[in-house]
Design a protein around this motif. Structure first.
Motif, short mmCIF file in Angstrom:
data_model
loop_
_atom_site.label_atom_id
_atom_site.label_comp_id
_atom_site.label_asym_id
_atom_site.label_seq_id
_atom_site.Cartn_x
_atom_site.Cartn_y
_atom_site.Cartn_z
N UNK A 78 28.81 -20.73 36.93
CA UNK A 78 27.43 -20.50 36.51
C UNK A 78 27.32 -19.22 35.69
N UNK A 79 26.30 -19.17 34.84
CA UNK A 79 26.02 -17.99 34.00
C UNK A 79 25.00 -17.06 34.63
N UNK A 80 24.34 -17.53 35.69
CA UNK A 80 23.23 -16.78 36.28
C UNK A 80 23.30 -16.77 37.79
N UNK A 81 22.66 -15.75 38.35
CA UNK A 81 22.41 -15.69 39.78
C UNK A 81 20.91 -15.57 39.98
N UNK A 82 20.46 -15.86 41.18
CA UNK A 82 19.04 -15.76 41.51
C UNK A 82 18.83 -14.56 42.42
N UNK A 83 17.92 -13.68 42.03
CA UNK A 83 17.62 -12.48 42.81
C UNK A 83 16.92 -12.89 44.10
N UNK A 84 17.40 -12.34 45.23
CA UNK A 84 16.87 -12.73 46.54
C UNK A 84 16.24 -11.57 47.30
N UNK A 138 18.81 -23.37 26.64
CA UNK A 138 19.51 -22.80 25.48
C UNK A 138 19.04 -21.36 25.27
N UNK A 139 19.99 -20.48 25.04
CA UNK A 139 19.69 -19.07 24.77
C UNK A 139 19.05 -18.94 23.39
N UNK A 140 17.88 -18.27 23.31
CA UNK A 140 17.20 -18.09 22.03
C UNK A 140 17.27 -16.66 21.52
N UNK A 141 17.78 -15.75 22.32
CA UNK A 141 18.11 -14.40 21.87
C UNK A 141 19.23 -13.90 22.77
N UNK A 142 20.13 -13.08 22.25
CA UNK A 142 21.28 -12.64 23.04
C UNK A 142 20.85 -12.02 24.39
N UNK A 143 21.66 -12.31 25.41
CA UNK A 143 21.41 -11.81 26.76
C UNK A 143 22.68 -11.13 27.24
N UNK A 144 22.57 -9.89 27.69
CA UNK A 144 23.73 -9.18 28.24
C UNK A 144 23.80 -9.39 29.75
N UNK A 145 25.00 -9.35 30.27
CA UNK A 145 25.16 -9.39 31.73
C UNK A 145 24.29 -8.30 32.34
N UNK A 146 23.53 -8.65 33.36
CA UNK A 146 22.65 -7.70 34.03
C UNK A 146 21.21 -7.77 33.57
N UNK A 147 20.92 -8.58 32.55
CA UNK A 147 19.55 -8.70 32.06
C UNK A 147 18.80 -9.85 32.73
N UNK A 148 17.49 -9.73 32.71
CA UNK A 148 16.59 -10.77 33.21
C UNK A 148 16.68 -11.96 32.28
N UNK A 149 16.90 -13.12 32.84
CA UNK A 149 16.99 -14.35 32.08
C UNK A 149 15.77 -15.18 32.44
N UNK A 155 24.88 -13.09 34.61
CA UNK A 155 26.08 -12.46 35.18
C UNK A 155 27.21 -12.38 34.15
N UNK A 156 26.95 -12.87 32.95
CA UNK A 156 27.88 -12.70 31.84
C UNK A 156 27.08 -12.66 30.55
N UNK A 157 27.66 -12.09 29.50
CA UNK A 157 26.99 -12.05 28.20
C UNK A 157 26.83 -13.46 27.65
N UNK A 158 25.66 -13.72 27.05
CA UNK A 158 25.37 -15.01 26.44
C UNK A 158 24.84 -14.76 25.04
N UNK A 159 25.28 -15.57 24.08
CA UNK A 159 24.81 -15.39 22.71
C UNK A 159 23.81 -16.48 22.34
N UNK A 160 23.04 -16.22 21.31
CA UNK A 160 22.05 -17.20 20.86
C UNK A 160 22.70 -18.55 20.62
N UNK A 161 22.08 -19.60 21.14
CA UNK A 161 22.59 -20.96 21.00
C UNK A 161 23.44 -21.43 22.18
N UNK A 162 23.91 -20.50 23.03
CA UNK A 162 24.71 -20.90 24.19
C UNK A 162 23.87 -21.72 25.16
N UNK A 163 24.53 -22.62 25.86
CA UNK A 163 23.91 -23.31 26.99
C UNK A 163 23.95 -22.36 28.19
#
Length: 94
Positions: free
Chosen positions: A12-18, A73-84, A55-63
């Motif tokens: 997975x590319x994401x985790x859920x804050x608990x 689909x990512x519409x703007x770059x997301x760095x690991x540790x950012x709110x998705x 939890x990992x860097x994602x670039x625009x267009x990534x699933x």
């Protein structure tokens, strides 16, 4: 050890804050359920409980993968540790 976010599958590319009160600059601990192991991440932006943390860097267009499923689909770059959320990920259904 306390867990701050949960990742269902190691691919997975994401985790859920608990927990409440996750703030930028905080080091948080996640539990990867399918492997029963933990990981650490430094948060880049405040994330409300129940929301997703990259939890990992994602670039625009990534699933974006969650539960081993493509959730958008990512519409703007997301760095690991950012709110998705809706500001940087869009559904592929519409």
């Amino acid at each position: 050890m306390s867990v701050d976010f949960v990742v269902h599958d190691a691919d997975d590319d994401v985790g859920v804050v608990v927990v409440e009160g996750i703030e930028a600059g905080q080091k948080v601990t996640g539990w990867i359920m399918d492997q029963d192991r933990t990981m650490e991440c430094e948060v880049k932006s405040a994330i409300p409980i129940g929301h997703k943390l990259a939890i990992r860097d994602l670039k625009e267009g990534d699933a974006v993968i969650k539960y081993s499923v493509d959730i958008g689909r990512v519409v703007q770059p997301i760095r690991a540790g950012e709110h998705l959320h809706v500001h940087n990920v869009k559904t592929k259904r519409w």
